[in-house]
Design an enzyme around this catalytic site. Sequence first.
Site: not given
Length: 245
Positions: A122-123
């Site tokens: 999710t980065u």
Amino acid sequence: LSIRVLLHKLLILLQVTLSVVVGKTMMILFPDTTKRYILKLGEKSRMNQNPKFSYENWGPTFFSFQYLLFVLKVKWRRLEDEAHEGRPAPNTPVVALNGEMQHLFSFMRDNRPLILNFGSCTUPSFMLKFDEFNKLVKDFSSIADFLIIYIEEAHAVDGWAFRNNVVIKNHRSLEDRKTAAQFLQQKNPLCPVVLDTMENLSSSKYAALPERLYILQAGNVIYKGGVGPWNYHPQEIRAVLEKLK
């Protein structure tokens, strides 16, 4: 916890809260100026060049309550940093995808450098630069070893979430972390992927949240990358490895 650490944490809480209050006020009173400031930050992480995200997907989430909680967690976690250039590297436990408990030093071979890549799906910066990291593995696998440590999510859907991002919740169990790491397999990593423990020991001792790069050699830290997303630069690893050829 010692009084000193508690005071340090309290000071960080006050600093982060103040910055969020000021940022939120600026967003309301001077939206265009604040947008330019946030976009300027985005240039450092190449977020502005990420085809998956428009400013509206991530910019307005700055200075929210979830933003405050995440920034606070990152800054508090840095107080546990034990990885310093020229010093012994923390030999923290990690978990293989088959569930086997291992330690970072078990991935070292003789005097070969070991590159550690901490991050999560999710980065956006970690994912945007993943092909660049894979190219490093391909180009330098003859002289160095590489390891990806999957840590807690940077922008979980139930945390500081970005719109149009991969939908992964905060990990409640090691099985959750393993499931999240399966998304990374779609990027065809060219090196082993292991999981941080649910106590987040590697992430803490290496101050790696939300993403970070390291080079270890002979049990010592020889390169400590900047904290992501603004200072996560795989090309710096390339420069170091070129000198070691």
